[in-house]
Design a protein around this motif. Sequence first.
Motif, PDB file in Angstrom:
ATOM      1  N   LEU A  83     -34.117  62.097 -85.724  1.00 27.26           N
ATOM      2  CA  LEU A  83     -33.769  60.766 -85.220  1.00 27.26           C
ATOM      3  C   LEU A  83     -34.996  60.000 -84.766  1.00 27.26           C
ATOM      4  N   GLY A  84     -36.006  60.739 -84.295  1.00 22.64           N
ATOM      5  CA  GLY A  84     -37.244  60.082 -83.909  1.00 22.64           C
ATOM      6  C   GLY A  84     -37.123  59.268 -82.655  1.00 22.64           C
TER       7      GLY A  84
ATOM      8  N   PHE B  69     -42.789  53.219 -82.365  1.00 20.65           N
ATOM      9  CA  PHE B  69     -43.665  53.662 -83.456  1.00 20.65           C
ATOM     10  C   PHE B  69     -45.093  53.193 -83.213  1.00 20.65           C
ATOM     11  N   SER B  70     -45.254  51.951 -82.811  1.00 21.35           N
ATOM     12  CA  SER B  70     -46.598  51.412 -82.556  1.00 21.35           C
ATOM     13  C   SER B  70     -47.287  52.167 -81.423  1.00 21.35           C
TER      14      SER B  70
ATOM     15  N   VAL C  70     -49.023  68.255 -85.750  1.00 18.27           N
ATOM     16  CA  VAL C  70     -47.806  68.970 -86.149  1.00 18.27           C
ATOM     17  C   VAL C  70     -46.556  68.234 -85.685  1.00 18.27           C
ATOM     18  N   THR C  71     -46.580  67.726 -84.449  1.00 19.29           N
ATOM     19  CA  THR C  71     -45.369  67.131 -83.870  1.00 19.29           C
ATOM     20  C   THR C  71     -45.189  65.651 -84.198  1.00 19.29           C
ATOM     21  N   MET C  72     -46.283  64.912 -84.383  1.00 13.50           N
ATOM     22  CA  MET C  72     -46.178  63.459 -84.508  1.00 13.50           C
ATOM     23  C   MET C  72     -46.302  62.939 -85.932  1.00 13.50           C
ATOM     24  N   SER C  73     -47.097  63.609 -86.765  1.00 15.32           N
ATOM     25  CA  SER C  73     -47.434  63.034 -88.069  1.00 15.32           C
ATOM     26  C   SER C  73     -46.220  62.843 -88.972  1.00 15.32           C
ATOM     27  N   LYS C  74     -45.291  63.820 -88.989  1.00 13.37           N
ATOM     28  CA  LYS C  74     -44.123  63.732 -89.868  1.00 13.37           C
ATOM     29  C   LYS C  74     -43.255  62.523 -89.526  1.00 13.37           C
ATOM     30  N   THR C  75     -43.031  62.299 -88.233  1.00  8.87           N
ATOM     31  CA  THR C  75     -42.217  61.158 -87.819  1.00  8.87           C
ATOM     32  C   THR C  75     -42.913  59.841 -88.120  1.00  8.87           C
TER      33      THR C  75
ATOM     34  N   VAL D 175     -45.178  59.241 -90.503  1.00  9.78           N
ATOM     35  CA  VAL D 175     -45.140  59.033 -91.959  1.00  9.78           C
ATOM     36  C   VAL D 175     -43.722  58.676 -92.395  1.00  9.78           C
ATOM     37  N   GLY D 176     -42.730  59.360 -91.819  1.00 12.49           N
ATOM     38  CA  GLY D 176     -41.341  59.070 -92.161  1.00 12.49           C
ATOM     39  C   GLY D 176     -40.955  57.638 -91.855  1.00 12.49           C
ATOM     40  N   HIS D 177     -41.458  57.102 -90.735  1.00 14.50           N
ATOM     41  CA  HIS D 177     -41.158  55.707 -90.393  1.00 14.50           C
ATOM     42  C   HIS D 177     -41.792  54.755 -91.401  1.00 14.50           C
ATOM     43  N   ILE D 178     -43.008  55.069 -91.841  1.00 11.78           N
ATOM     44  CA  ILE D 178     -43.713  54.200 -92.782  1.00 11.78           C
ATOM     45  C   ILE D 178     -43.004  54.174 -94.132  1.00 11.78           C
ATOM     46  N   VAL D 179     -42.583  55.356 -94.615  1.00  8.06           N
ATOM     47  CA  VAL D 179     -41.935  55.429 -95.939  1.00  8.06           C
ATOM     48  C   VAL D 179     -40.437  55.188 -95.862  1.00  8.06           C
ATOM     49  N   GLY D 180     -39.896  55.078 -94.642  1.00  6.07           N
ATOM     50  CA  GLY D 180     -38.478  54.794 -94.473  1.00  6.07           C
ATOM     51  C   GLY D 180     -37.567  55.981 -94.668  1.00  6.07           C
ATOM     52  N   SER D 181     -38.036  57.177 -94.315  1.00  6.18           N
ATOM     53  CA  SER D 181     -37.218  58.384 -94.458  1.00  6.18           C
ATOM     54  C   SER D 181     -37.313  59.234 -93.199  1.00  6.18           C
ATOM     55  N   LYS D 182     -36.160  59.683 -92.708  1.00 11.16           N
ATOM     56  CA  LYS D 182     -36.111  60.526 -91.521  1.00 11.16           C
ATOM     57  C   LYS D 182     -35.890  61.998 -91.866  1.00 11.16           C
ATOM     58  N   SER D 183     -35.758  62.303 -93.130  1.00 15.36           N
ATOM     59  CA  SER D 183     -35.412  63.664 -93.527  1.00 15.36           C
ATOM     60  C   SER D 183     -36.628  64.584 -93.513  1.00 15.36           C
ATOM     61  N   ILE D 184     -36.359  65.846 -93.211  1.00 16.85           N
ATOM     62  CA  ILE D 184     -37.366  66.899 -93.282  1.00 16.85           C
ATOM     63  C   ILE D 184     -36.668  68.129 -93.854  1.00 16.85           C
ATOM     64  N   SER D 185     -37.265  68.742 -94.855  1.00 18.30           N
ATOM     65  CA  SER D 185     -36.617  69.867 -95.512  1.00 18.30           C
ATOM     66  C   SER D 185     -36.517  71.056 -94.560  1.00 18.30           C
ATOM     67  N   TYR D 186     -35.620  71.971 -94.910  1.00 13.40           N
ATOM     68  CA  TYR D 186     -35.421  73.165 -94.085  1.00 13.40           C
ATOM     69  C   TYR D 186     -36.730  73.951 -93.945  1.00 13.40           C
ATOM     70  N   ALA D 187     -37.432  74.140 -95.066  1.00  9.13           N
ATOM     71  CA  ALA D 187     -38.692  74.896 -95.041  1.00  9.13           C
ATOM     72  C   ALA D 187     -39.747  74.178 -94.199  1.00  9.13           C
ATOM     73  N   GLU D 188     -39.834  72.848 -94.341  1.00  7.81           N
ATOM     74  CA  GLU D 188     -40.795  72.079 -93.554  1.00  7.81           C
ATOM     75  C   GLU D 188     -40.476  72.162 -92.066  1.00  7.81           C
ATOM     76  N   CYS D 189     -39.192  72.143 -91.744  1.00 10.52           N
ATOM     77  CA  CYS D 189     -38.765  72.211 -90.349  1.00 10.52           C
ATOM     78  C   CYS D 189     -39.152  73.552 -89.731  1.00 10.52           C
ATOM     79  N   MET D 190     -38.915  74.648 -90.438  1.00  7.38           N
ATOM     80  CA  MET D 190     -39.273  75.976 -89.937  1.00  7.38           C
ATOM     81  C   MET D 190     -40.789  76.110 -89.793  1.00  7.38           C
ATOM     82  N   THR D 191     -41.526  75.549 -90.754  1.00 11.74           N
ATOM     83  CA  THR D 191     -42.989  75.598 -90.693  1.00 11.74           C
ATOM     84  C   THR D 191     -43.508  74.795 -89.518  1.00 11.74           C
ATOM     85  N   GLN D 192     -42.935  73.605 -89.329  1.00 10.25           N
ATOM     86  CA  GLN D 192     -43.330  72.767 -88.201  1.00 10.25           C
ATOM     87  C   GLN D 192     -43.052  73.461 -86.872  1.00 10.25           C
ATOM     88  N   MET D 193     -41.899  74.111 -86.796  1.00  8.58           N
ATOM     89  CA  MET D 193     -41.524  74.834 -85.586  1.00  8.58           C
ATOM     90  C   MET D 193     -42.499  75.974 -85.298  1.00  8.58           C
TER      91      MET D 193
END
Length: 316
Positions: A15-16, A28-29, A76-81, A83-101
């Motif tokens: 959700l960000g 975001f700014s 690790v914690t901020m970059s995905k969100t 980038v997601g805001h810039i490209v307009g996507s909030k999704s993160i794959s299961y594997a990416e989520c586990m890796t981020q965690m």
Amino acid sequence: MGGANQTRVTEFLLLGFSEQPGQEQVPFSLFLCAYLLIIAGNLLIILAIGCDSRLHTPMYFFLANLSWVDICLSSVTMSKTLVGHIVGSKSISYAECMTQMYFFMTFGNMDGFLLSVMAYDRYTAICCPLRYTMIMRPRLCVLLVAVSWVITNLHSLLHTLLMVQLTFCSSNVVHHFFCDPYAVLKLSCSDTFVNDIVVFTVGGLIFLIPFSCIIISYAYILSNVLKLPTARGLRKALSTCGSHLTVVSLFYGAVLGVYMHPSSSYSVRDMVTAITFTVLTPLVNPFIYSLRNRDMKEALRKLIIIRRIVLSRSQY
């Protein structure tokens, strides 16, 4: 895809900053500015320590490691969100989520271990000044950091392996700006009893061991400082610990507020507290350690002068 109970979750939605797309621009700014300042500030600390031979001491060796870990933790914690805001996507794959965690837990715990090692270094410098160079040898400093990395990686691996055993088959909406273990654990439709037990046992030890080292170190420091005959000596001793104590208070205060309760009681308010040690602490660390330290300010000044000389020569 989080609506059907029988559908296995293959991705999560972060959700960000806000559930309403129109309300995300200001957060975001702020996050983007904070992230850029974290990278720039901590890189300056690392470069200043690396370029100034006077700072090649155990204290600054640990500080450079702390700055590097802060850069990694924020990335690790901020970059995905972001980038997601810039490209307009909030999704993160299961594997990416586990890796981020996994990396979040590694770098977050590493922060605590480095703070405890720095507390031990300050204890040795104040309470055993004549034996300081003999005790804090380069080999010991490297060993302390290496052991910390091994422990934190093993701890993260244990939690991640337990997490991937769970089934996520209902909601896939993470009320956070990254895959926080508690926020994700709350979404599982499996029994999380074992995960909660491990969090309170192994996770509790990983928290308490460095925290106890810090408390014991400063208890000895305080006892030693109170015996100093002059007020000048007292101020000098306390000034060397003031920056470290400030960072410790911010970091452990936030960790206590978020993770010292069952995952089932996790709420969106914990996300605000999590910002303290994932964003605020890495952001203020460079300012705390540089503005209160004469040697660091001198090293940064030299670094800026060298940069100006290089830029002026490159123009010719």
